[in-house]
Write a protein that holds these residues in place. Sequence first.
Motif, PDB file in Angstrom:
ATOM      1  N   ALA A 145       0.830  -1.206   0.000  1.00 62.68           N
ATOM      2  CA  ALA A 145       0.000   0.000   0.000  1.00 62.68           C
ATOM      3  C   ALA A 145       0.867   1.260   0.000  1.00 62.68           C
ATOM      4  N   LYS A 146       1.935   1.247   0.795  1.00 61.93           N
ATOM      5  CA  LYS A 146       2.861   2.390   0.804  1.00 61.93           C
ATOM      6  C   LYS A 146       3.511   2.572  -0.563  1.00 61.93           C
ATOM      7  N   LEU A 148       2.305   1.573  -3.495  1.00 61.89           N
ATOM      8  CA  LEU A 148       1.283   2.034  -4.436  1.00 61.89           C
ATOM      9  C   LEU A 148       1.099   3.543  -4.327  1.00 61.89           C
ATOM     10  N   ARG A 149       1.026   4.040  -3.099  1.00 59.63           N
ATOM     11  CA  ARG A 149       0.875   5.488  -2.881  1.00 59.63           C
ATOM     12  C   ARG A 149       2.078   6.224  -3.462  1.00 59.63           C
ATOM     13  N   LEU A 150       3.279   5.714  -3.233  1.00 60.32           N
ATOM     14  CA  LEU A 150       4.488   6.333  -3.777  1.00 60.32           C
ATOM     15  C   LEU A 150       4.433   6.351  -5.307  1.00 60.32           C
ATOM     16  N   ASN A 151       4.062   5.210  -5.905  1.00 57.79           N
ATOM     17  CA  ASN A 151       3.975   5.126  -7.364  1.00 57.79           C
ATOM     18  C   ASN A 151       2.993   6.143  -7.932  1.00 57.79           C
ATOM     19  N   LYS A 152       1.867   6.326  -7.273  1.00 50.47           N
ATOM     20  CA  LYS A 152       0.886   7.311  -7.726  1.00 50.47           C
ATOM     21  C   LYS A 152       1.431   8.724  -7.563  1.00 50.47           C
ATOM     22  N   ASN A 153       1.998   9.010  -6.397  1.00 48.99           N
ATOM     23  CA  ASN A 153       2.496  10.365  -6.131  1.00 48.99           C
ATOM     24  C   ASN A 153       3.640  10.765  -7.052  1.00 48.99           C
TER      25      ASN A 153
END
Length: 169
Positions: A145-146, A148-153
Amino acid sequence: MGILGGNPKDEPLHYGEVFSVWTGLATANGLIAGYQTFYNHAGDEDLKKIIEDIIQALRDEVKPLEKILKINGVGLPPAPPERPVARIEDIPPGAKFNDPEISAALSVDLAAGLVACSQAMGTSTREDIALMYGQFHTAKALLGAKLLRLNKNKGWLVPPPLHVDYPEK
């Protein structure tokens, strides 16, 4: 009660559990070395922090896996040596992994790890083994989840084609 009715740690491992633990240990050791290399190639500080977190989670997996194999008289798989820290400037540009490639590889590995943990939980007859893999699964899900958030940001996420046009009824 029968052979599987007492303290789980006194129950024998079945061959599937031995295989899951042995391959889990071999995989974790290999990934630690690989991720140490990724760390050397990473330029983004947020990505480096996640790599450190993943390496620590893998080290936390190695300890109980080694202990289970040793207690049960199973030989440990070979482990690659620790990788030294290198300066990113010393890696030639054409030979360097870039941050989106590293992040994508980590994402794939975490997804595969979730499947492996689920399979190990589902095939275990010893509650302690199933619970251990449940803990590994939870840790991997949180790291995923962390990431995924990094990849999006960071704009590194390459989604599959998005379904935005709905057919008229």
